[in-house]
Design an enzyme around this catalytic site. Structure first.
Site, PDB file in Angstrom:
ATOM      1  N   GLY A  99     -25.065  94.556  24.115  1.00  0.00           N
ATOM      2  CA  GLY A  99     -25.625  93.777  25.207  1.00  0.00           C
ATOM      3  C   GLY A  99     -25.296  92.303  25.070  1.00  0.00           C
ATOM      4  N   TYR A 157     -33.520 111.961  22.922  1.00  0.00           N
ATOM      5  CA  TYR A 157     -32.511 110.936  23.198  1.00  0.00           C
ATOM      6  C   TYR A 157     -31.407 111.508  24.087  1.00  0.00           C
ATOM      7  CZ  TYR A 157     -28.754 107.549  22.457  1.00  0.00           C
ATOM      8  OH  TYR A 157     -27.743 106.638  22.650  1.00  0.00           O
TER       9      TYR A 157
END
Length: 356
Positions: free
Chosen positions: A92, A240
């Site tokens: 990110g 997940y």
């Protein structure tokens, strides 16, 4: 005359008169066993040494292969606004750094504002004149998401790039502020709500793009509609995988609904990246440490996110999945239109919204 029933060394034999005869290993037996063990250890050590030497010799080629595809676009983003969730670390932050270096105004949406400010300071140091801002966003709390979007819409006039990057991986069982299982709550539902609240601005800013960071793990996921929040049973790995499959299905359904709007949305697998994402799994952390040579750096892992956000050739491409800056395989369960629409409806119901 007495007869003794034979026995193996180290065991007890009984002769016909009932007396016990005990046999013990000789020194010769012990030295042979010790010698054999030392020989095996030597062979193993030599083998590991050879493997280490080969890896060292091949490390440049291994690293080049592990790095994967690179975004070759030279596009500038002057005057453009980009919003990236979870941009205080890992891919990110590297995505934010890249977009800022191209002239975009980049907004880092982070749960930890302090870490976000540290990331912003680093980006400003590395990119002269970088326009970087930090805003608080907790994707595990719909109240935080709504407050973030309300302020964002009040203070920002355009949004050209939305990167749904933040995520949690294989955490112990816990719930979001709204009672959702943490992984499906943050990775899917939190970004679903954020995108819903900002979609109007994205349409008004068109052409614009939405980038959804998914994972190769979607191949092993199934949407468990009967127990979406894993209340019946919980496996952190499967939870997940389910959340990453949800990312792919959300992308495909959103692309269908945005057809003709000049807003595109694509999902991606960033690769196996050295990051903090595996901090909840001791086993994964150990594997990542041992095989670090084969992992991407955060900068390498961010390449496909950047590519989907800016590549000129993807301007009209929507609803696709990418890896290493190229189209990638999607598992059959990720191509199911029926599942995608059902997940859309369930997500709207859980979030208390209507999104036609």
């Amino acid at each position: 005359m007495e007869t003794t029933i034979p026995s193996f060394p180290g065991t007890t034999a009984v002769d016909v008169s009932g007396r016990l005869n005990t046999f013990t290993p000789t020194e010769t037996d012990g030295s042979e066993a010790h010698g054999f063990m030392m020989l095996m250890l030597g062979v193993i050590a030599a083998g590991l040494g050879v493997v280490a030497m080969i890896l060292r010799l091949l490390s440049p080629q291994i690293r080049k292969y592990a790095a994967g595809g690179m975004c070759r676009s030279t596009a500038r983003l002057d005057g453009k606004v980009a919003l990236i969730t979870g941009a205080n670390s890992g891919i990110g932050k590297e995505t934010a750094l890249d977009l800022a270096s191209r002239g975009a105004r980049v907004i880092l949406a982070c749960r930890d504002v302090e870490k976000g400010e540290e990331a912003a300071t680093e980006i400003r140091t590395r990119v002269g004149g970088a326009k970087v801002e930090v805003r608080e966003l907790d994707l595990a709390d719909t109240c935080s998401i709504r407050a973030f979007a309300q302020r964002f819409l009040r203070e920002v006039d355009h949004l050209h790039i939305l990167v749904n990057n933040a995520g949690v991986m294989m955490c112990p069982y816990m719930k979001t502020a709204d009672g959702f299982e943490m992984q499906i709550g943050v990775n899917h539902l939190g970004h679903f709500l954020l995108t819903y609240l900002l979609i109007g601005l994205l349409k008004r800013s068109a052409p614009s793009r939405i980038v959804v960071v998914s994972s190769l793990a979607h191949n092993f996921g199934w949407i468990r509609f009967h127990d979406l929040h894993s209340q019946g049973s919980y496996n952190s790995g499967l939870a997940y995988c389910q959340s990453k499959l949800a990312n792919v299905l959300f992308t495909r359904e959103l692309a269908r609904r945005l057809h003709g709007s000049n807003v595109t949305v694509n999902s991606l697998h960033p690769g196996t990246v050295r990051s903090e994402l595996v901090r909840h799994s001791t086993a994964m952390s150990l594997l990542f440490a041992v095989f670090s040579m084969f992992l991407k750096t955060p900068k390498e892992g961010a390449q496909t996110s950047v590519c989907c956000a800016i590549a000129e050739e993807l301007q009209s491409i929507s609803g696709k999945h990418f890896s290493d800056c190229a189209p990638a395989f999607v598992a059959p369960q990720g191509r199911s239109e029926e599942t995608a629409r059902k997940l859309w409806d369930v997500s709207c119901e859980l979030l208390g919204i209507e999104w036609d």
